[in-house]
Scaffold this motif. Structure first.
Motif, mmCIF file in Angstrom:
data_model
loop_
_atom_site.group_PDB
_atom_site.id
_atom_site.type_symbol
_atom_site.label_atom_id
_atom_site.label_comp_id
_atom_site.label_asym_id
_atom_site.label_seq_id
_atom_site.Cartn_x
_atom_site.Cartn_y
_atom_site.Cartn_z
ATOM 1 N N SER A 114 10.499 5.916 8.709
ATOM 2 C CA SER A 114 10.541 5.073 9.915
ATOM 3 C C SER A 114 9.523 5.625 10.906
ATOM 4 N N PHE A 115 9.167 4.816 11.925
ATOM 5 C CA PHE A 115 8.212 5.295 12.927
ATOM 6 C C PHE A 115 8.802 6.456 13.737
ATOM 7 N N GLU A 116 10.143 6.572 13.703
ATOM 8 C CA GLU A 116 10.761 7.683 14.434
ATOM 9 C C GLU A 116 10.574 9.020 13.727
ATOM 10 N N LYS A 130 5.493 -2.458 16.789
ATOM 11 C CA LYS A 130 5.712 -3.916 16.690
ATOM 12 C C LYS A 130 6.045 -4.275 15.228
ATOM 13 N N PHE A 131 5.679 -3.372 14.316
ATOM 14 C CA PHE A 131 6.067 -3.553 12.915
ATOM 15 C C PHE A 131 7.424 -2.899 12.706
ATOM 16 N N PRO A 132 8.198 -3.395 11.744
ATOM 17 C CA PRO A 132 9.530 -2.795 11.556
ATOM 18 C C PRO A 132 9.476 -1.335 11.097
ATOM 19 N N LYS A 133 8.538 -1.010 10.211
ATOM 20 C CA LYS A 133 8.452 0.376 9.703
ATOM 21 C C LYS A 133 7.078 0.579 9.068
ATOM 22 N N PRO A 134 6.702 1.811 8.794
ATOM 23 C CA PRO A 134 5.401 2.010 8.138
ATOM 24 C C PRO A 134 5.426 1.380 6.739
ATOM 25 N N THR A 135 4.299 0.851 6.303
ATOM 26 C CA THR A 135 4.231 0.351 4.924
ATOM 27 C C THR A 135 4.213 1.593 4.011
ATOM 28 N N PRO A 136 4.514 1.436 2.726
ATOM 29 C CA PRO A 136 4.572 2.629 1.854
ATOM 30 C C PRO A 136 3.299 3.486 1.884
ATOM 31 N N ILE A 137 2.121 2.862 1.908
ATOM 32 C CA ILE A 137 0.901 3.691 1.912
ATOM 33 C C ILE A 137 0.789 4.458 3.229
ATOM 34 N N GLN A 138 1.201 3.846 4.325
ATOM 35 C CA GLN A 138 1.191 4.546 5.618
ATOM 36 C C GLN A 138 2.219 5.680 5.590
ATOM 37 N N ALA A 139 3.415 5.358 5.089
ATOM 38 C CA ALA A 139 4.515 6.333 5.069
ATOM 39 C C ALA A 139 4.123 7.594 4.295
ATOM 40 N N ALA A 155 -3.502 1.352 -2.879
ATOM 41 C CA ALA A 155 -2.322 0.500 -2.716
ATOM 42 C C ALA A 155 -2.776 -0.952 -2.735
ATOM 43 N N GLU A 156 -1.841 -1.836 -3.088
ATOM 44 C CA GLU A 156 -2.206 -3.236 -3.302
ATOM 45 C C GLU A 156 -2.882 -3.877 -2.085
ATOM 46 N N THR A 157 -3.530 -5.000 -2.327
ATOM 47 C CA THR A 157 -4.201 -5.737 -1.255
ATOM 48 C C THR A 157 -3.164 -6.149 -0.203
ATOM 49 N N GLY A 158 -3.576 -6.086 1.049
ATOM 50 C CA GLY A 158 -2.704 -6.550 2.136
ATOM 51 C C GLY A 158 -1.534 -5.637 2.434
ATOM 52 N N SER A 159 -1.656 -4.333 2.109
ATOM 53 C CA SER A 159 -0.508 -3.445 2.290
ATOM 54 C C SER A 159 -0.674 -2.484 3.468
ATOM 55 N N GLY A 160 -1.590 -2.802 4.383
ATOM 56 C CA GLY A 160 -1.706 -2.003 5.615
ATOM 57 C C GLY A 160 -2.557 -0.748 5.476
ATOM 58 N N LYS A 161 -3.569 -0.791 4.631
ATOM 59 C CA LYS A 161 -4.400 0.410 4.441
ATOM 60 C C LYS A 161 -5.263 0.697 5.679
ATOM 61 N N THR A 162 -5.626 -0.345 6.430
ATOM 62 C CA THR A 162 -6.480 -0.108 7.607
ATOM 63 C C THR A 162 -5.790 0.818 8.597
ATOM 64 N N VAL A 196 -16.231 -5.484 11.212
ATOM 65 C CA VAL A 196 -15.750 -6.039 12.491
ATOM 66 C C VAL A 196 -14.214 -6.051 12.515
ATOM 67 N N GLN A 197 -13.623 -6.417 11.394
ATOM 68 C CA GLN A 197 -12.161 -6.478 11.341
ATOM 69 C C GLN A 197 -11.525 -5.088 11.520
ATOM 70 N N ILE A 198 -12.129 -4.071 10.905
ATOM 71 C CA ILE A 198 -11.606 -2.705 11.066
ATOM 72 C C ILE A 198 -11.732 -2.309 12.540
ATOM 73 N N ASP A 260 -13.910 2.755 3.222
ATOM 74 C CA ASP A 260 -12.943 1.694 2.939
ATOM 75 C C ASP A 260 -13.508 0.905 1.761
ATOM 76 N N GLU A 261 -12.652 0.302 0.967
ATOM 77 C CA GLU A 261 -13.090 -0.342 -0.279
ATOM 78 C C GLU A 261 -13.929 0.681 -1.056
ATOM 79 N N ALA A 262 -13.351 1.890 -1.203
ATOM 80 C CA ALA A 262 -14.130 3.031 -1.690
ATOM 81 C C ALA A 262 -14.793 2.798 -3.048
ATOM 82 N N GLY A 446 -1.010 -13.733 -0.022
ATOM 83 C CA GLY A 446 0.127 -12.849 -0.319
ATOM 84 C C GLY A 446 0.050 -11.532 0.415
ATOM 85 N N ARG A 447 -0.422 -11.545 1.668
ATOM 86 C CA ARG A 447 -0.602 -10.300 2.408
ATOM 87 C C ARG A 447 0.617 -9.961 3.257
ATOM 88 N N ALA A 448 0.763 -8.662 3.504
ATOM 89 C CA ALA A 448 1.849 -8.144 4.355
ATOM 90 C C ALA A 448 3.208 -8.761 3.996
#
Ligand SMILES: Nc1ncnc2c1ncn2[C@@H]1O[C@H](COP(=O)(O)OP(=O)(O)OP(=O)(O)O)[C@@H](O)[C@H]1O
Length: 518
Positions: A114-116, A130-139, A155-162, A196-198, A260-262, A446-448
């Motif tokens: 959790s963010f806590e 603002k998100f409920p919890k870190p995504t697995p890659i963040q965690a 980690a899969e596409t759209g899983s919060g790697k940024t 630009v998005q990053i 990114d996109e290594a 199929g993101r996030a």
């Protein structure tokens, strides 16, 4: 007469004696010469060996220094809240999310459930919660990144790697009280739109750190001015090299480098640029990160040359090329001449109010032709490909993002990284050049945690990729059409982009301890 004979005999004997003596002398000299030569050879050999030993020792010392266990930079300590979590809960998290950690230092840092469980800088905490919890890659990645370790995050596409790589970068800078304004964080992206998005993502985390985005196709002077006092730079390789060559940017203080996109950045087309850029940073202080959804074996050895004992964090079975399982994949094998008619049929089927549709063509020419076809059929379509000016590309993307256009036609310039809300369908009008690109393309939907549809038109022109596609479909529990199987369900061994069929895969993580939790 007898006297003369005697004399001659004596002379002859004398001759023989002299000859024998000479021969003896020659022999001795030869022997001495030989011994001398042997001695010299021995000496040379010894010297050579000593030199080699010295060199080996030096290299091994350097390698040891390179592989030395990265020390924590002191910014991360496990929070009491995380310490309190029962091990069974941690195990459950790791196994549910199919987490694999290969950590040469075996530090076994607990994931943040959790963010806590982490004390991020208050400014960042305010944004991410603002998100409920870190995504697995963040965690899983954050503790290692906050400890200063090099990390490969897959980690899969759209899983919060940024945010997986962005949050620790900004957190570290905010927690310092240095007045010096050097470029400390460098993030390299393969496309301008992704750069630009990053940038847009990172500036949401704080206004107190100056971030600058540098990419080609627009004025350099503005970017040069912006770079004054910047601590975070997000860049595409070409423009960055341009600025480096002009002495307009200094990377010698970079201590947090992200590719990114290594896997794309390490491919043949970018490899040399990346080497040159990294050559402008100092390896001693540099923490190096590589993030991607696909991590083909062919790039792993090259990646290791830029990293110090990296921790590899994978979510899901990333050793096999795999697609996001929330995407429904439909593959239709068709006659290439049927393509455009089929596309119009698919649009009739999928166009539905505000839902967005992203169509991928392979070449710029094809994209241009299909754009005309769609316009003739009264579709309001945005187009993004390499033949357009940067201004046209930006306008098209913004119009698709805002929903003004609900159909976008793109080449692979839009295949990776772009996070566009409400893309419900991805149509592959022409199959991409690699199976990795297929995974990235369909990952625009199929993101996030959302679901999506990927509809692919496959022809015999791409039959060499049918095996890889079958594997991806099977891996995501999707039906494999009979017609596709007819092309052969096996993948040919892929030749390395740079070294062809002679490429030898070396496992860079062979000293690492692999912990698999699924
Ligand atoms: N903790 C989180 N919880 C929920 N959503 C999140 C979280 N962190 C980030 N996101 C959102 O998830 C979406 C996808 O994130 P991001 O673009 O970083 O994915 P990615 O893993 O980099 O994808 P790709 O492989 O396609 O580049 C974004 O809209 C982002 O705002």
């Amino acid at each position: 007469m007898a006297k003369e004979d005697k004399k001659r005999k004596a002379e002859a004997l004398g001759d023989v004696n002299t000859k024998v003596k000479k021969e003896k002398k020659d022999k001795k000299e030869k022997k001495e010469k030989k011994e001398k030569k042997e001695k010299k050879e021995k000496k040379d050999k010894k010297e050579k060996k000593e030199k080699k030993d010295k060199k080996d020792k030096k290299e091994s010392k350097e390698n040891n220094e390179k592989n030395v266990e990265p020390e924590s930079d002191g910014t991360y300590t496990q929070s009491p809240a995380l310490t309190k979590v029962a091990q069974s809960e941690v195990d459950e998290f790791l196994s549910t999310n199919e987490v694999t950690v290969e950590d040469p230092t075996n530090s076994k840092l607990r994931p943040l459930l959790s963010f806590e469980h982490v004390k991020l800088h208050p400014t960042i905490q305010g944004v991410v919660t603002k998100f409920p919890k870190p995504t697995p890659i963040q965690a899983v990645a954050w503790p290692y990144l906050l400890s200063g370790q090099d990390v490969i995050g897959v980690a899969e596409t759209g899983s919060g790697k940024t945010f997986a790589f962005g949050v620790p970068a900004i957190h570290k800078l905010l927690n310092e009280d240095t007045k010096k304004k050097n470029v400390r964080v460098l993030c390299i992206s393969p496309t301008r739109e992704l750069a630009v998005q990053i940038y847009d993502n990172l500036v949401t985390l704080t206004k107190d750190i100056k971030c600058v985005c540098v990419y080609g196709g627009v004025s350099k002077d503005d970017q040069v001015r912006e770079l004054q006092g910047a601590q975070v730079v997000i860049a595409t390789p070409g423009r960055l090299l341009d600025l480096l060559e002009g002495g307009q940017v200094d990377l010698s203080h970079v201590d947090y480098l992200v590719l990114d996109e290594a896997d794309r950045m390490l491919e043949k087309g970018f490899e040399e640029d990346i080497k040159r850029i990294i050559g402008h940073t100092s390896p001693k202080n540099r923490q190096t990160l590589m993030f991607t959804a696909t991590w083909p074996k062919e790039v792993r050895e090259l990646a290791s040359t830029f990293m110090k004992s990296p921790v590899k964090v994978s979510i899901g079975d990333r050793d096999e090329l795999s697609a996001n399982k929330r995407i429904t994949q439909v593959v239709e094998v068709i006659d290439p001449r049927e393509k455009e008619r089929k596309l119009l049929g698919l649009l009739r089927k999928y166009v539905n109010g505000p839902d967005k549709i992203l169509i991928f063509a392979l070449y710029k020419k094809e994209a241009g032709r299909v754009e005309m076809l769609l316009k003739r059929n009264q579709y309001h379509v945005a187009a993004i490909h390499g033949d357009l000016s940067q201004q046209q590309r930006t306008l098209a993307l913004n119009s698709f993002k805002s929903g003004e256009s609900t159909i976008m036609l793109a080449t692979d310039v839009a295949a990776r990284g772009l996070d566009i809300p409400n893309v419900k369908v991805v149509i592959n009008l022409t199959f991409p050049l690699t199976a990795e690109d297929y995974v990235h393309r369909i990952g625009r939907t199929g993101r996030a945690g959302q679901t999506g549809i990927a509809h692919t038109l496959f022809t015999d022109h791409e039959k060499h990729l049918s095996g890889a596609l079958c594997n991806i479909l099977r891996g995501a529990n999707q039906p494999v059409p009979e017609e596709l199987l007819k092309f052969g369900g096996h993948t040919k061994k892929k030749a390395h982009l740079a070294y062809g069929a002679f490429f030898k895969d070396v496992d860079m993580t062979k000293t690492a301890k692999k912990i698999k939790f699924d």
